[in-house]
Design a protein around this motif. Structure first.
Motif, PDB file in Angstrom:
ATOM      1  N   UNK A 188     -35.057  11.208 -40.726  1.00 47.00           N
ATOM      2  CA  UNK A 188     -34.398  10.534 -41.848  1.00 47.00           C
ATOM      3  C   UNK A 188     -33.443  11.501 -42.531  1.00 47.00           C
ATOM      4  N   UNK A 189     -33.854  12.758 -42.664  1.00 47.76           N
ATOM      5  CA  UNK A 189     -32.968  13.761 -43.255  1.00 47.76           C
ATOM      6  C   UNK A 189     -31.656  13.855 -42.489  1.00 47.76           C
ATOM      7  N   UNK A 190     -31.741  13.865 -41.170  1.00 44.68           N
ATOM      8  CA  UNK A 190     -30.533  13.957 -40.360  1.00 44.68           C
ATOM      9  C   UNK A 190     -29.681  12.706 -40.502  1.00 44.68           C
ATOM     10  N   UNK A 191     -30.320  11.556 -40.573  1.00 45.89           N
ATOM     11  CA  UNK A 191     -29.596  10.309 -40.744  1.00 45.89           C
ATOM     12  C   UNK A 191     -28.841  10.303 -42.070  1.00 45.89           C
ATOM     13  N   UNK A 192     -29.464  10.832 -43.098  1.00 49.18           N
ATOM     14  CA  UNK A 192     -28.864  10.834 -44.428  1.00 49.18           C
ATOM     15  C   UNK A 192     -27.884  11.977 -44.641  1.00 49.18           C
ATOM     16  N   UNK A 239     -24.894  17.269 -39.467  1.00 46.68           N
ATOM     17  CA  UNK A 239     -25.688  18.290 -38.798  1.00 46.68           C
ATOM     18  C   UNK A 239     -26.577  17.679 -37.742  1.00 46.68           C
ATOM     19  N   UNK A 240     -26.341  18.018 -36.473  1.00 45.56           N
ATOM     20  CA  UNK A 240     -27.088  17.410 -35.376  1.00 45.56           C
ATOM     21  C   UNK A 240     -27.862  18.442 -34.582  1.00 45.56           C
ATOM     22  N   UNK A 286     -34.378   1.971 -43.037  1.00 45.04           N
ATOM     23  CA  UNK A 286     -33.764   3.278 -42.752  1.00 45.04           C
ATOM     24  C   UNK A 286     -34.638   4.060 -41.772  1.00 45.04           C
ATOM     25  N   UNK A 287     -35.945   4.018 -41.962  1.00 41.64           N
ATOM     26  CA  UNK A 287     -36.864   4.700 -41.039  1.00 41.64           C
ATOM     27  C   UNK A 287     -36.732   4.132 -39.632  1.00 41.64           C
ATOM     28  N   UNK A 288     -36.628   2.830 -39.522  1.00 42.47           N
ATOM     29  CA  UNK A 288     -36.509   2.187 -38.223  1.00 42.47           C
ATOM     30  C   UNK A 288     -35.206   2.565 -37.524  1.00 42.47           C
ATOM     31  N   UNK A 289     -34.118   2.606 -38.283  1.00 43.70           N
ATOM     32  CA  UNK A 289     -32.834   3.015 -37.704  1.00 43.70           C
ATOM     33  C   UNK A 289     -32.917   4.459 -37.218  1.00 43.70           C
ATOM     34  N   UNK A 290     -33.514   5.340 -38.013  1.00 47.02           N
ATOM     35  CA  UNK A 290     -33.666   6.736 -37.612  1.00 47.02           C
ATOM     36  C   UNK A 290     -34.505   6.846 -36.341  1.00 47.02           C
ATOM     37  N   UNK A 330     -21.197   6.406 -42.388  1.00 51.34           N
ATOM     38  CA  UNK A 330     -20.463   7.178 -41.376  1.00 51.34           C
ATOM     39  C   UNK A 330     -21.422   7.904 -40.452  1.00 51.34           C
ATOM     40  N   UNK A 331     -22.518   8.386 -40.999  1.00 50.09           N
ATOM     41  CA  UNK A 331     -23.520   9.104 -40.203  1.00 50.09           C
ATOM     42  C   UNK A 331     -24.155   8.178 -39.173  1.00 50.09           C
ATOM     43  N   UNK A 332     -24.502   6.970 -39.578  1.00 52.14           N
ATOM     44  CA  UNK A 332     -25.078   6.011 -38.638  1.00 52.14           C
ATOM     45  C   UNK A 332     -24.070   5.741 -37.528  1.00 52.14           C
ATOM     46  N   UNK A 333     -22.826   5.531 -37.894  1.00 49.37           N
ATOM     47  CA  UNK A 333     -21.783   5.262 -36.905  1.00 49.37           C
ATOM     48  C   UNK A 333     -21.624   6.437 -35.941  1.00 49.37           C
TER      49      UNK A 333
END
Length: 70
Positions: free
Chosen positions: A56-60, A65-66, A45-49, A3-6
């Motif tokens: 990465x913390x924000x992605x996860x 939290x933005x 995951x690093x590449x997506x972030x 959901x976070x990625x979306x």
């Protein structure tokens, strides 16, 4: 995390196709990562972030939290 990625994709106006192109991850793999992130490796995951311009913390962070997103 899916959901976070979306959420981050919507916020940045990035489609799955664009994320696929920018990360050089094929669509099938990327969709699997988005839908079943526990099966993803750390490098991906690093590449997506990186492409989404978040840590990465924000992605996860499922809470969304933005504060530090650019």
């Amino acid at each position: 995390m899916s959901e976070r990625i979306k959420q981050l994709m919507v916020k940045r106006g990035i489609t799955v196709e664009e994320l696929s192109r920018e990360t050089m991850i094929d669509m099938q793999t990327l969709n699997k990562i988005i839908e079943m992130p526990d099966e993803s490796d750390v490098t991906t995951i690093k590449l997506i972030a990186l492409v989404l311009n978040v840590s990465i913390d924000e992605l996860l962070d499922e809470k969304g939290g933005e504060e530090n997103a650019k």
